[in-house]
Design a protein around this motif. Structure first.
Motif, PDB file in Angstrom:
ATOM      1  N   PHE A   6       6.341   0.017   2.094  1.00  0.00           N
ATOM      2  CA  PHE A   6       7.301  -0.903   1.490  1.00  0.00           C
ATOM      3  C   PHE A   6       8.080  -1.486   2.663  1.00  0.00           C
ATOM      4  CE2 PHE A   6      11.612  -1.610  -0.337  1.00  0.00           C
ATOM      5  CZ  PHE A   6      11.263  -2.666  -1.165  1.00  0.00           C
ATOM      6  N   ALA A   7       7.997  -2.795   2.859  1.00  0.00           N
ATOM      7  CA  ALA A   7       8.468  -3.382   4.114  1.00  0.00           C
ATOM      8  C   ALA A   7       9.384  -4.584   3.889  1.00  0.00           C
ATOM      9  CB  ALA A   7       7.250  -3.788   4.954  1.00  0.00           C
ATOM     10  N   PRO A   8      10.596  -4.344   3.379  1.00  0.00           N
ATOM     11  CA  PRO A   8      11.515  -5.467   3.198  1.00  0.00           C
ATOM     12  C   PRO A   8      12.175  -5.904   4.508  1.00  0.00           C
ATOM     13  CG  PRO A   8      12.570  -3.443   2.497  1.00  0.00           C
ATOM     14  CD  PRO A   8      11.168  -3.068   2.932  1.00  0.00           C
ATOM     15  N   VAL A   9      12.500  -7.169   4.568  1.00  0.00           N
ATOM     16  CA  VAL A   9      13.191  -7.727   5.731  1.00  0.00           C
ATOM     17  C   VAL A   9      14.673  -7.818   5.389  1.00  0.00           C
ATOM     18  CG1 VAL A   9      13.435  -9.820   7.151  1.00  0.00           C
ATOM     19  CG2 VAL A   9      11.174  -9.092   6.366  1.00  0.00           C
ATOM     20  N   SER A  10      15.506  -7.616   6.400  1.00  0.00           N
ATOM     21  CA  SER A  10      16.950  -7.714   6.192  1.00  0.00           C
ATOM     22  C   SER A  10      17.560  -8.364   7.421  1.00  0.00           C
ATOM     23  CB  SER A  10      17.489  -6.280   6.019  1.00  0.00           C
ATOM     24  OG  SER A  10      18.837  -6.197   6.384  1.00  0.00           O
ATOM     25  N   PRO A  11      18.693  -9.050   7.271  1.00  0.00           N
ATOM     26  CA  PRO A  11      19.409  -9.423   8.497  1.00  0.00           C
ATOM     27  C   PRO A  11      19.776  -8.127   9.231  1.00  0.00           C
ATOM     28  CG  PRO A  11      20.415 -10.437   6.545  1.00  0.00           C
ATOM     29  CD  PRO A  11      19.422  -9.436   6.046  1.00  0.00           C
ATOM     30  N   ALA A  12      19.777  -8.173  10.556  1.00  0.00           N
ATOM     31  CA  ALA A  12      20.140  -6.959  11.309  1.00  0.00           C
ATOM     32  C   ALA A  12      21.660  -6.837  11.334  1.00  0.00           C
ATOM     33  CB  ALA A  12      19.573  -7.039  12.724  1.00  0.00           C
ATOM     34  N   ARG A  13      22.196  -6.583  10.152  1.00  0.00           N
ATOM     35  CA  ARG A  13      23.643  -6.456   9.997  1.00  0.00           C
ATOM     36  C   ARG A  13      23.874  -5.114   9.342  1.00  0.00           C
ATOM     37  NH1 ARG A  13      25.180 -11.996   8.341  1.00  0.00           N
ATOM     38  NH2 ARG A  13      24.007 -11.446   6.489  1.00  0.00           N
ATOM     39  N   GLY A  14      24.896  -4.392   9.840  1.00  0.00           N
ATOM     40  CA  GLY A  14      25.140  -3.050   9.327  1.00  0.00           C
ATOM     41  C   GLY A  14      25.281  -3.007   7.822  1.00  0.00           C
ATOM     42  N   LEU A  29       5.915   5.105   1.444  1.00  0.00           N
ATOM     43  CA  LEU A  29       5.879   5.764   0.140  1.00  0.00           C
ATOM     44  C   LEU A  29       4.617   6.628   0.152  1.00  0.00           C
ATOM     45  CD1 LEU A  29       6.699   6.286  -2.758  1.00  0.00           C
ATOM     46  CD2 LEU A  29       5.935   4.017  -3.364  1.00  0.00           C
ATOM     47  N   VAL A  30       4.794   7.906   0.496  1.00  0.00           N
ATOM     48  CA  VAL A  30       3.623   8.799   0.560  1.00  0.00           C
ATOM     49  C   VAL A  30       3.562   9.625  -0.719  1.00  0.00           C
ATOM     50  CG1 VAL A  30       3.436   8.944   3.082  1.00  0.00           C
ATOM     51  CG2 VAL A  30       4.906  10.537   1.890  1.00  0.00           C
ATOM     52  N   TYR A  31       2.368   9.835  -1.192  1.00  0.00           N
ATOM     53  CA  TYR A  31       2.188  10.534  -2.465  1.00  0.00           C
ATOM     54  C   TYR A  31       0.789  11.127  -2.493  1.00  0.00           C
ATOM     55  CZ  TYR A  31      -0.771   6.669  -3.805  1.00  0.00           C
ATOM     56  OH  TYR A  31      -1.801   5.766  -3.829  1.00  0.00           O
ATOM     57  N   ASN A  32       0.569  12.020  -3.464  1.00  0.00           N
ATOM     58  CA  ASN A  32      -0.745  12.647  -3.606  1.00  0.00           C
ATOM     59  C   ASN A  32      -1.629  11.755  -4.475  1.00  0.00           C
ATOM     60  OD1 ASN A  32      -2.957  14.174  -4.123  1.00  0.00           O
ATOM     61  ND2 ASN A  32      -1.843  15.947  -4.939  1.00  0.00           N
ATOM     62  N   ARG A  33      -2.622  11.151  -3.832  1.00  0.00           N
ATOM     63  CA  ARG A  33      -3.455  10.188  -4.567  1.00  0.00           C
ATOM     64  C   ARG A  33      -4.423  10.877  -5.528  1.00  0.00           C
ATOM     65  NH1 ARG A  33      -7.275   6.080  -4.630  1.00  0.00           N
ATOM     66  NH2 ARG A  33      -6.258   4.068  -5.001  1.00  0.00           N
ATOM     67  N   ASN A  34      -4.588  12.183  -5.351  1.00  0.00           N
ATOM     68  CA  ASN A  34      -5.495  12.912  -6.264  1.00  0.00           C
ATOM     69  C   ASN A  34      -4.808  13.305  -7.559  1.00  0.00           C
ATOM     70  OD1 ASN A  34      -7.404  12.826  -4.206  1.00  0.00           O
ATOM     71  ND2 ASN A  34      -6.463  14.624  -3.235  1.00  0.00           N
ATOM     72  N   ASP A  35      -3.508  13.066  -7.639  1.00  0.00           N
ATOM     73  CA  ASP A  35      -2.748  13.442  -8.826  1.00  0.00           C
ATOM     74  C   ASP A  35      -2.430  12.146  -9.589  1.00  0.00           C
ATOM     75  OD1 ASP A  35      -0.546  13.848 -10.528  1.00  0.00           O
ATOM     76  OD2 ASP A  35       0.174  15.541  -9.337  1.00  0.00           O
ATOM     77  N   CYS A  41       7.351   3.147  -8.902  1.00  0.00           N
ATOM     78  CA  CYS A  41       8.423   3.177  -7.897  1.00  0.00           C
ATOM     79  C   CYS A  41       8.336   1.933  -7.010  1.00  0.00           C
ATOM     80  CB  CYS A  41       8.261   4.448  -7.061  1.00  0.00           C
ATOM     81  SG  CYS A  41       9.487   4.599  -5.776  1.00  0.00           S
ATOM     82  N   PHE A  42       7.117   1.620  -6.573  1.00  0.00           N
ATOM     83  CA  PHE A  42       6.927   0.448  -5.702  1.00  0.00           C
ATOM     84  C   PHE A  42       7.397  -0.818  -6.411  1.00  0.00           C
ATOM     85  CE2 PHE A  42       4.833  -2.765  -3.204  1.00  0.00           C
ATOM     86  CZ  PHE A  42       4.883  -2.244  -1.922  1.00  0.00           C
ATOM     87  N   GLU A  43       6.992  -0.923  -7.659  1.00  0.00           N
ATOM     88  CA  GLU A  43       7.355  -2.089  -8.478  1.00  0.00           C
ATOM     89  C   GLU A  43       8.884  -2.236  -8.557  1.00  0.00           C
ATOM     90  OE1 GLU A  43       4.826  -3.256 -11.153  1.00  0.00           O
ATOM     91  OE2 GLU A  43       6.223  -4.673 -12.062  1.00  0.00           O
ATOM     92  N   GLN A  44       9.541  -1.124  -8.824  1.00  0.00           N
ATOM     93  CA  GLN A  44      11.003  -1.182  -8.938  1.00  0.00           C
ATOM     94  C   GLN A  44      11.652  -1.525  -7.592  1.00  0.00           C
ATOM     95  OE1 GLN A  44      12.805   2.280 -10.777  1.00  0.00           O
ATOM     96  NE2 GLN A  44      14.882   1.463 -10.499  1.00  0.00           N
TER      97      GLN A  44
END
Ligand SMILES: Cc1cc2nc3c(=O)[nH]c(=O)nc-3n(C[C@H](O)[C@H](O)[C@H](O)COP(=O)(O)OP(=O)(O)OC[C@H]3O[C@@H](n4cnc5c(N)ncnc54)[C@H](O)[C@@H]3O)c2cc1C
Length: 503
Positions: free
Chosen positions: A381-389, A427-433, A443-446
């Motif tokens: 999950f790779a959102p961009v943000s201004p580099a502002r605190g 976002l790591v998860y067990n793909r066999n489950d 979760c990704f969608e949200q």
């Protein structure tokens, strides 16, 4: 007749068989694959998407530009969609699977020549199948004092593939597309375009000046489906006379804004010239511990458990790394400046840290994050943000809440690039489950939707999410991309669905 795993849309099995026959005539039988067994290595999608939606119909392996042209001609005739890959290791974004079912993968791994390295100018020209390791070995075998910048899986992935995705690494050359210069592109109709100065007969300057004359085209061949890129020029960093990697640790979550603001100032002043990385405690722990070693309950690992494990291993809530490059005389004053600046906002500065990714040392260590839960599931999950605190803190709070609500840990390593921050989250998860896979998907969608509500978009996304993300970027953006697509690939055979661009 072959029992196909999937058919290209609109084609009967007999028509596909005929097309494969023509492809075999061009490439030989071994480089045309449509049987389940040999397709399996191409179907290792890690993302939480339904496998059936992304099954390829087969694979063709090209060894030259002429073969790419021949494949395109056949695919145009039969209207077979073709999904180009370089080394095909787009892990966490779909690996080598196509955006839509039934596409034929065009595997370019065999086109793996390093065509040129200019030691004086610090440039290289490579084919799609060249890996960072291969280029690294080439330089060290010849004592050429140039460094590479590479992504986490550097040894086994392709500078060309990564740059087309606008991927990144951690040295001053960490923005890979910014350090690319000149492409060769086979268009859908078979014509070969050389961008920038590459179109000048007997060009002398293809790898040194990007823009050439007229519109600057290279960008439209990244994250797109407008052509097959068969050569890419790279800029390589002169090996610096010295370097010092600095770790700055912050024990409290509340220190994040000041840490980011300080980093931005130092990067904009060019005191710090490389991409900074800011790992959360869980991200740092995941490189050498598993979740099960710390906690076996449901949901995310409780904060006190993380804090205790982190303390035991010398890890803080936020762990920032960057490197100062140059002669000892250049590094010393810069180290004094950064030490004072970070200590002023409560950071603990360790100027003797080591991070191979910032100093030209290739390794596969970053794959450690996959052991955190096991089971091989990963979506970046790779959102961009201004580099502002304030933005960084808002994003961290949002991400923690959403991941936690779905039972996942906040494995984040935002990268700091001067004015922007890529808030990279694994976002790591067990793909066999099956249940966990569904939860990861929800979760990704949200994450995508809530971040968008706050004005944050992703810089890159997995094959299952391309349409939705393109939708968020809006209809004018999509219309323009579609117009270019129709002009360059009227039969829509190249990678339909890539970045949400359809014929
Ligand atoms: C632990 C871990 C760490 C990672 N760290 C990073 C990181 O630091 N930075 C980063 O950027 N990524 C990272 N990744 C993601 C990914 O593995 C890399 O980006 C990788 O370089 C992409 O795979 P590739 O180079 O094989 O490209 P490919 O899979 O070959 O190509 C990627 C996509 O580009 C397009 N494409 C490829 N070749 C062509 C072509 N010749 N013509 C037209 N289109 C083409 C296709 O759509 C293809 O799907 C990480 C992954 C993991 C698992």
């Amino acid at each position: 007749m072959t029992q196909f795993v999937a058919l290209p849309p609109g084609l009967s099995a007999a028509e596909f068989e005929r097309a494969l026959g023509e492809l075999r005539g061009l490439l030989g039988t071994d480089r045309v694959v449509a049987v389940a067994d040999r397709l399996r290595p191409y179907q290792k999608m890690m993302i939480p998407a339904p496998d059936e939606a992304h099954v390829p119909s087969g694979v063709v392996m090209a060894e030259s530009v002429t073969e790419v042209q021949g494949i395109l001609a056949i695919c145009n005739r039969y209207r077979i969609p073709l999904w180009p890959t370089s080394t095909g290791r787009n892990f966490g974004y779909g690996t080598s699977s196509p955006a839509t079912r039934g596409q034929l993968i065009l595997d370019l791994r065999r086109m793996n020549r390093i065509l040129e390295v200019d030691a004086e100018l610090g440039t290289a020209l490579v084919e799609p199948g060249v890996t960072y390791q291969q280029l690294h070995d080439y330089l060290s075998e010849r004592d050429i004092p140039l460094w590479l910048d590479f992504p986490g899986p550097g040894p086994i992935v392709s500078p060309l593939g990564n740059t087309l995705e606008r991927g990144g690494g951690n040295t001053p050359y960490g923005d890979h597309f910014a350090h690319a210069c000149g492409m060769e592109v086979v268009l859908a109709d078979g014509r070969v375009l050389r961008t920038g100065m590459g179109s000048i007969p007997n060009t002398t300057s293809w790898q040194v000046f990007k823009y050439g004359y007229g519109p600057y085209l290279d960008g439209i061949f990244t994250q797109s489906n407008f052509g097959v890129v068969t050569k890419l020029g790279l800029w390589l960093m002169p090996a610096p006379p010295g370097h010092r990697t600095v770790l700055v640790q912050f024990d409290a979550e509340a220190q994040l804004p000041a840490a980011v603001d300080t980093m931005r100032r130092l990067q904009l002043q060019r005191v710090i010239t490389n991409v900074g990385v800011m790992a959360t405690a869980v991200m740092a722990l995941s490189t050498f511990k598993t979740r099960a070693e710390l906690y076996d309950g449901p949901g995310p690992v409780p904060q006190p458990v993380i804090d205790a494990a982190a303390r035991d291993s010398g890890i803080a809530t936020w762990n920032m790394t960057f490197t100062l490059y140059g002669t000892p005389a250049q590094i010393a004053p810069n180290l004094a400046i950064v030490t004072e600046a970070f200590e002023a906002v409560g950071g603990r500065v360790n100027p003797d840290f080591h991070d191979g990714s910032q100093v030209n040392e290739l390794s596969l260590a970053s794959f450690g994050i996959l052991n955190w839960v096991g089971g091989g599931g990963l979506a970046w999950f790779a959102p961009v943000s201004p580099a502002r605190g304030s933005d960084a803190a808002r994003q961290a709070k949002l991400a923690r809440r959403i991941l936690g609500a779905h039972g996942f840990d906040y494995l984040a390593a935002p990268t700091l690039n001067g004015r922007d921050l890529h808030h990279l989250i694994a976002l790591v998860y067990n793909r066999n489950d099956a249940d966990e896979k569904q939860r990861a998907n929800r979760c990704f969608e949200q994450l995508v939707h809530e971040f968008a509500q706050h004005g944050y978009g992703l810089y890159r996304v997995g094959i299952d999410y391309m349409d939705k993300l393109a939708g968020i970027y809006g209809s004018v953006n999509r219309d323009v991309n579609r117009a270019i697509k129709q002009a360059l690939d009227p039969n829509g055979i190249l990678a339909p669905g890539k970045s949400g661009i359809h014929p």
